[in-house]
Motif scaffolding. Structure first.
Motif, mmCIF file in Angstrom:
data_model
loop_
_atom_site.group_PDB
_atom_site.id
_atom_site.type_symbol
_atom_site.label_atom_id
_atom_site.label_comp_id
_atom_site.label_asym_id
_atom_site.label_seq_id
_atom_site.Cartn_x
_atom_site.Cartn_y
_atom_site.Cartn_z
ATOM 1 N N GLU A 219 0.840 -1.188 0.000
ATOM 2 C CA GLU A 219 0.000 0.000 0.000
ATOM 3 C C GLU A 219 0.880 1.245 0.000
ATOM 4 O O GLU A 219 1.621 1.495 0.952
ATOM 5 C CB GLU A 219 -0.922 0.016 1.228
ATOM 6 N N VAL A 220 0.793 2.013 -1.068
ATOM 7 C CA VAL A 220 1.566 3.252 -1.159
ATOM 8 C C VAL A 220 0.917 4.318 -0.289
ATOM 9 O O VAL A 220 -0.287 4.564 -0.371
ATOM 10 C CB VAL A 220 1.650 3.745 -2.618
ATOM 11 N N ILE A 221 1.723 4.960 0.549
ATOM 12 C CA ILE A 221 1.257 6.049 1.403
ATOM 13 C C ILE A 221 1.655 7.399 0.805
ATOM 14 O O ILE A 221 0.906 8.364 0.859
ATOM 15 C CB ILE A 221 1.841 5.924 2.827
ATOM 16 N N GLU A 222 2.838 7.473 0.226
ATOM 17 C CA GLU A 222 3.338 8.730 -0.329
ATOM 18 C C GLU A 222 4.153 8.450 -1.591
ATOM 19 O O GLU A 222 4.984 7.536 -1.613
ATOM 20 C CB GLU A 222 4.238 9.432 0.691
ATOM 21 N N LEU A 223 3.905 9.229 -2.614
ATOM 22 C CA LEU A 223 4.646 9.138 -3.864
ATOM 23 C C LEU A 223 5.155 10.538 -4.186
ATOM 24 O O LEU A 223 4.364 11.479 -4.284
ATOM 25 C CB LEU A 223 3.737 8.612 -4.974
ATOM 26 N N VAL A 224 6.473 10.683 -4.318
ATOM 27 C CA VAL A 224 7.090 11.997 -4.491
ATOM 28 C C VAL A 224 7.772 12.069 -5.849
ATOM 29 O O VAL A 224 8.572 11.191 -6.188
ATOM 30 C CB VAL A 224 8.148 12.266 -3.392
ATOM 31 N N VAL A 225 7.458 13.112 -6.600
ATOM 32 C CA VAL A 225 8.102 13.335 -7.893
ATOM 33 C C VAL A 225 8.685 14.744 -7.882
ATOM 34 O O VAL A 225 7.942 15.727 -7.940
ATOM 35 C CB VAL A 225 7.119 13.179 -9.070
ATOM 36 N N ASP A 226 9.998 14.840 -7.749
ATOM 37 C CA ASP A 226 10.674 16.131 -7.808
ATOM 38 C C ASP A 226 11.061 16.380 -9.258
ATOM 39 O O ASP A 226 12.125 15.972 -9.720
ATOM 40 C CB ASP A 226 11.906 16.135 -6.894
ATOM 41 N N VAL A 227 10.157 17.034 -9.988
ATOM 42 C CA VAL A 227 10.358 17.276 -11.410
ATOM 43 C C VAL A 227 11.561 18.179 -11.636
ATOM 44 O O VAL A 227 12.322 18.010 -12.604
ATOM 45 C CB VAL A 227 9.083 17.907 -12.021
ATOM 46 N N GLN A 228 11.749 19.106 -10.736
ATOM 47 C CA GLN A 228 12.823 20.083 -10.864
ATOM 48 C C GLN A 228 14.188 19.421 -10.943
ATOM 49 O O GLN A 228 15.075 19.865 -11.667
ATOM 50 C CB GLN A 228 12.757 21.040 -9.672
ATOM 51 N N HIS A 229 14.371 18.310 -10.176
ATOM 52 C CA HIS A 229 15.668 17.633 -10.130
ATOM 53 C C HIS A 229 15.609 16.211 -10.674
ATOM 54 O O HIS A 229 16.558 15.442 -10.516
ATOM 55 C CB HIS A 229 16.187 17.608 -8.686
ATOM 56 N N CYS A 230 14.480 15.849 -11.298
ATOM 57 C CA CYS A 230 14.325 14.540 -11.934
ATOM 58 C C CYS A 230 14.514 13.401 -10.932
ATOM 59 O O CYS A 230 15.306 12.477 -11.149
ATOM 60 C CB CYS A 230 15.315 14.389 -13.091
ATOM 61 N N LEU A 231 13.773 13.462 -9.813
ATOM 62 C CA LEU A 231 13.876 12.462 -8.747
ATOM 63 C C LEU A 231 12.497 11.878 -8.465
ATOM 64 O O LEU A 231 11.477 12.547 -8.649
ATOM 65 C CB LEU A 231 14.428 13.095 -7.466
ATOM 66 N N ARG B 151 5.652 17.338 -7.423
ATOM 67 C CA ARG B 151 4.390 16.711 -7.020
ATOM 68 C C ARG B 151 4.575 15.747 -5.852
ATOM 69 O O ARG B 151 5.535 14.974 -5.826
ATOM 70 C CB ARG B 151 3.795 15.928 -8.202
ATOM 71 N N VAL B 152 3.627 15.806 -4.917
ATOM 72 C CA VAL B 152 3.574 14.835 -3.824
ATOM 73 C C VAL B 152 2.161 14.271 -3.793
ATOM 74 O O VAL B 152 1.193 15.023 -3.690
ATOM 75 C CB VAL B 152 3.916 15.474 -2.463
ATOM 76 N N PHE B 153 2.037 12.955 -3.908
ATOM 77 C CA PHE B 153 0.741 12.291 -3.860
ATOM 78 C C PHE B 153 0.656 11.538 -2.533
ATOM 79 O O PHE B 153 1.431 10.614 -2.282
ATOM 80 C CB PHE B 153 0.595 11.340 -5.045
ATOM 81 N N SER B 154 -0.278 11.957 -1.685
ATOM 82 C CA SER B 154 -0.355 11.423 -0.322
ATOM 83 C C SER B 154 -1.739 10.869 -0.040
ATOM 84 O O SER B 154 -2.737 11.326 -0.605
ATOM 85 C CB SER B 154 -0.060 12.525 0.710
ATOM 86 N N ARG B 155 -1.757 9.911 0.864
ATOM 87 C CA ARG B 155 -3.050 9.444 1.358
ATOM 88 C C ARG B 155 -2.956 9.144 2.839
ATOM 89 O O ARG B 155 -1.873 8.845 3.374
ATOM 90 C CB ARG B 155 -3.536 8.211 0.602
ATOM 91 N N ASP B 156 -4.069 9.244 3.516
ATOM 92 C CA ASP B 156 -4.148 8.942 4.936
ATOM 93 C C ASP B 156 -4.174 7.425 5.101
ATOM 94 O O ASP B 156 -5.021 6.753 4.506
ATOM 95 C CB ASP B 156 -5.422 9.554 5.522
ATOM 96 N N PRO B 157 -3.255 6.853 5.905
ATOM 97 C CA PRO B 157 -3.253 5.391 6.084
ATOM 98 C C PRO B 157 -4.574 4.838 6.620
ATOM 99 O O PRO B 157 -4.897 3.669 6.400
ATOM 100 C CB PRO B 157 -2.118 5.163 7.095
ATOM 101 N N GLU B 158 -5.353 5.702 7.300
ATOM 102 C CA GLU B 158 -6.604 5.230 7.890
ATOM 103 C C GLU B 158 -7.720 5.123 6.859
ATOM 104 O O GLU B 158 -8.735 4.470 7.104
ATOM 105 C CB GLU B 158 -7.045 6.185 9.010
ATOM 106 N N ILE B 159 -7.552 5.758 5.709
ATOM 107 C CA ILE B 159 -8.613 5.790 4.703
ATOM 108 C C ILE B 159 -8.206 4.941 3.503
ATOM 109 O O ILE B 159 -7.158 5.180 2.902
ATOM 110 C CB ILE B 159 -8.896 7.234 4.253
#
Length: 356
Positions: free
Chosen positions: A76-88, A332-340
Motif C-alpha cells: 500500500e503506497v502512502i506517499e509518492l514523491v516526484v521532484d520534477v525540478q531535479h528529476c527524482l 508533485r507529492v501524492f499522499s493518502r491517509d493510512p486510515e482511509i
C-alpha cells in the motif's frame, strides 16, 4: 567422453554446495546480535527498487503496475514523491507481509546513462556531512536527498504511517543513484529521527563518501547491505584510490557480490558476503567493472525505466486532484491517509492519464 561429462557435473555440484552451504554473519557492534544477509528479503526489495522507475503514477500509486506484483503483492503506497525540478522519484508504503515500511528511490533517469557514468569518474568529495567531523560526501547525492522535495515528504510519510501502524521496521532500498539516496535516507532516519529499526539494502550503488563517513555510517546503520552484480561499473565509481586512504571515496560495509561460477552450459549465480572493510579486494573489486548491462539487471529484475522519457510522468487527472499537491516549482507529492482506503480505479492502465 561420458566419464568426462560426469566429472564436470561433479565439479559443478561441489561449487554449488560450497557457495550456498554457508551462513554469513556480521557482528553488530552495539548489541552483540548477529546480522545475516537475507537472500529472500533482497529478492523482494529489488522488486520495490524496480517499481520506483515506473512513470505511470496512476499505476504506481494504486500498485497495479506490471512491476507491482509477485513478491510485492498487497503493498500500500502512502506517499509518492516526484521532484520534477531535479528529476527524482521515490515512494513510501506499507508491506504487511514484511511488517515494515518500505521506502524506495528511483535511480538515474536520463536519456544516456553512459553520460552519467562517465561524469562519476570526475566527482570530488566536496561536502562535509553535518555533525560528523572530517566526514566528506558527494555533494550531488547528498543534495538529491537532503535539499529537494524528497526528504520532507518521506519523513512526513514515515511519521504518519508509524502513528497509525505502530513501531514497524523501516526498510530502505534503491538502485544506482537511488541506492545512494537510500543510504542517506537510512542514516538520516537513524540520526535525525532516532529510529532504531532501520535496514538498508541497495543495488548497484556508487560510492558516496570518504573513509571517515563510511566508518560513521557503518556504526549508525549496521544493518546495511550493498548488493553488487558481476562487472557492474557503477559500484566502482567514483574511483577508490588505496594509496590515498583518507582523501578518496570508500564504500561502507557490507557488500554482497553476485557473480557466476561454472563453465559451458553449467552457470550458477553465487552470492558472496564480503568482509567488513567495504572494499574487499576479493569481491567486485576483483574484476574490471566495466559493464553497463550488469548494472541494469539484478536477480533477474530489470532496474531501469520501461521507456527512457527523461523526467516525464503520466497521472490520471481525477486521482491527481484527489491525492496530489504541487509546489511552486511544479514538484508533485501524492499522499493518502493510512486510515482511509485508497480509491481503487477500474482498469487504471486504460485511463490514459495526463502527461507532465
Amino acid at each position: 567422453m561420458e566419464r568426462h561429462r560426469w566429472l564436470k557435473v561433479a565439479i559443478f555440484a561441489c561449487l554449488v554446495a560450497f557457495s550456498v552451504g554457508r551462513e554469513f554473519r556480521l557482528n553488530h557492534k552495539h548489541s552483540g546480535d548477529a546480522i545475516s544477509f537475507n537472500h529472500t528479503l533482497a529478492e523482494i526489495l529489488v522488486q520495490y527498487a524496480s517499481a520506483a522507475y515506473i512513470s505511470d503514477l496512476t499505476e504506481l500509486f494504486t500498485w497495479t503496475c506490471s512491476r507491482c506484483d509477485d513478491l510485492t503483492q498487497g503493498f500500500e503506497v502512502i506517499e509518492l514523491v516526484v521532484d520534477v525540478q531535479h528529476c527524482l522519484q521515490s515512494y513510501v508504503g506499507v508491506a504487511k507481509s514484511l511488517n515494515a515500511i518500505v521506502i524506495a528511490f528511483r535511480g538515474t533517469q536520463e536519456n544516456s546513462i553512459q553520460n552519467w557514468i562517465e561524469d562519476l569518474y570526475w566527482k570530488q568529495l566536496d561536502q562535509m556531512y553535518p555533525g560528523m567531523p572530517d566526514a566528506m560526501v558527494h555533494h550531488g547525492f547528498y543534495f538529491a536527498y537532503h535539499n529537494t522535495t524528497i526528504r520532507p515528504a518521506i519523513v512526513s510519510a514515515v511519521e504518519r504511517t508509524r502513528k497509525f501502524y505502530g513501531n514497524l521496521d523501516i526498510m530502505v532500498t534503491g538502485h544506482s543513484m537511488g541506492g545512494a539516496m537510500a543510504a542517506f535516507c537510512g542514516l538520516d532516519l537513524a540520526v535525525s529521527h532516532n529510529y532504531q529499526n532501520v535496514q538498508v539494502i541497495t543495488f548497484g550503488q556508487p560510492r558516496i563518501g570518504n573513509a571517515v563517513f563510511a566508518s560513521y555510517y557503518s556504526n549508525i546503520v549496521p544493518n546495511t547491505f550493498r548488493v553488487t552484480n558481476g562487472n557492474d561499473i557503477v559500484p566502482h565509481l567514483p574511483p577508490f584510490y588505496s594509496y590515498f586512504p583518507r582523501k578518496t571515496y570508500r564504500h561502507f560495509p557490507r557488500e554482497v557480490w553476485l557473480y557466476d561460477v561454472g563453465f559451458g552450459s553449467f552457470i550458477y549465480q553465487v552470492e558472496k558476503v564480503c568482509d567488513g572493510s567495504g572494499e574487499d579486494p576479493s569481491c567486485s573489486r576483483s574484476v574490471s567493472g566495466k559493464s553497463v548491462s550488469d548494472h541494469l539487471v539484478y536477480y533477474g529484475v530489470e532496474l531501469s525505466s520501461p521507456a527512457w522519457r527523461s523526467c516525464r510522468f503520466v497521472m490520471d487527472p481525477p486521482l491527481a486532484a484527489s491525492y496530489g499537491m504541487t509546489d511552486p516549482n511544479g514538484n508533485r507529492v501524492f499522499s493518502r491517509d493510512p486510515e482511509i482506503p485508497l480509491i481503487r480505479l477500474k482498469e487504471p492502465s486504460s485511463l490514459g492519464g495526463k502527461s507532465w
